[in-house]
Design an enzyme around this catalytic site. Sequence first.
Site, mmCIF file in Angstrom:
data_model
loop_
_atom_site.group_PDB
_atom_site.id
_atom_site.type_symbol
_atom_site.label_atom_id
_atom_site.label_comp_id
_atom_site.label_asym_id
_atom_site.label_seq_id
_atom_site.Cartn_x
_atom_site.Cartn_y
_atom_site.Cartn_z
ATOM 1 N N ASP A 89 2.693 1.554 5.005
ATOM 2 C CA ASP A 89 2.445 1.807 3.600
ATOM 3 C C ASP A 89 3.107 3.139 3.240
ATOM 4 O O ASP A 89 3.403 3.961 4.124
ATOM 5 C CB ASP A 89 0.937 1.865 3.355
ATOM 6 C CG ASP A 89 0.600 2.023 1.888
ATOM 7 O OD1 ASP A 89 1.205 1.332 1.055
ATOM 8 O OD2 ASP A 89 -0.262 2.870 1.580
ATOM 9 N N ASP A 116 2.479 5.281 -0.244
ATOM 10 C CA ASP A 116 1.574 6.216 -0.909
ATOM 11 C C ASP A 116 0.355 6.480 -0.037
ATOM 12 O O ASP A 116 -0.386 5.566 0.314
ATOM 13 C CB ASP A 116 1.120 5.641 -2.257
ATOM 14 C CG ASP A 116 2.254 5.560 -3.268
ATOM 15 O OD1 ASP A 116 2.893 6.586 -3.503
ATOM 16 O OD2 ASP A 116 2.486 4.462 -3.806
#
Length: 349
Positions: free
Chosen positions: A26, A28
């Site tokens: 991922d 963010d």
Amino acid sequence: MTRQSRTLPAGSERSLHQAYDTALLDLDGVVYAGGEAIAHAVDSLAAARADGMHLAYVTNNALRTPDAVAGHLTELGIPTEAGEVITSAQAVARLIAEQVEPGSKVLVIGGEGLRVALRERGLVPVDSAEEEGLAAVVQGYGGPDLPWGRFAEASYAINRGVPWYASNTDLTIPGARGIAPGNGAAVEVVRIATGAEPQVAGKPLPPMHRETVLRTGAKRPLVVGDRLDTDIEGAFNGGVDSLLVLTGVTDGAQLLRAEPKYRPTYVDRDLRGLLTGQPEVVPAAGGGFRCGGWTAVALDGVLELRGEGAEDADGALDGLRALCAAAWTEAGDGACGLDAGKALARLGL
């Protein structure tokens, strides 16, 4: 592994970057926050790549194109090609393309990432609900300046029966100043106005996992994320292992309360966890579970932490892992309701 009632974090004698061929990262809250690299991310990813691990960046944020994301990562010191970036915009575009005619018009409520992904699938992005032959509405994160009128445009089309799709439904998104509303909050606005339900492609749902596997060819993937309800649940749904890092939205209390589908395989403080093994959590002789110098027990509605574990960051993680085992075992297939406040405060978490 996964799709089971995990009751304790797993251990690994091998470093994770050697035990798995591909890290599905991922962005963010894991690699960067507010556009700036998170501490230790650049060096950790460089070391993992140099030792043979393939890196793929998997994001529910549909605003930016893979080229833009790759350029940003490269500027941060993480050399990245566009093909190493997989977005929820790509996943939802494939989902739409499988259900409408080639060349169909799609009303876009979002940013450039959605438009590029739709064109890649031979679809035509448009801006008005009044377009003749409109086949779908797609909604993705459009940034903080997305005009309110775009939600009205979506509502007009959906209320006429045009199928509705959403890149993802993350309610929040981390930024430099804190936690802000995400695409899920915008989806709720349209849902209230229409009473409709979108088809959703992003994490934790299968279309995103399928898109990731198709584009990376991963054989032994490890999902790396900061969110229990997207990254970790997505790994669970995909039947693959996961590493939760504590650099984003999930804190210790949320981790202890996690239901089975939200329980990660491994827990670490940041991306340095890719480069190490994971300590084993074992049953303690007098009851409870032990990791490092800490023993965690569930007693009279409270999670207690015993022992003399190290007071540094590694020691705190050992204590948290032991607490996870005690909490998850006590909860079984549910969510733990035991009070862990004092135990977490002792660890500084």
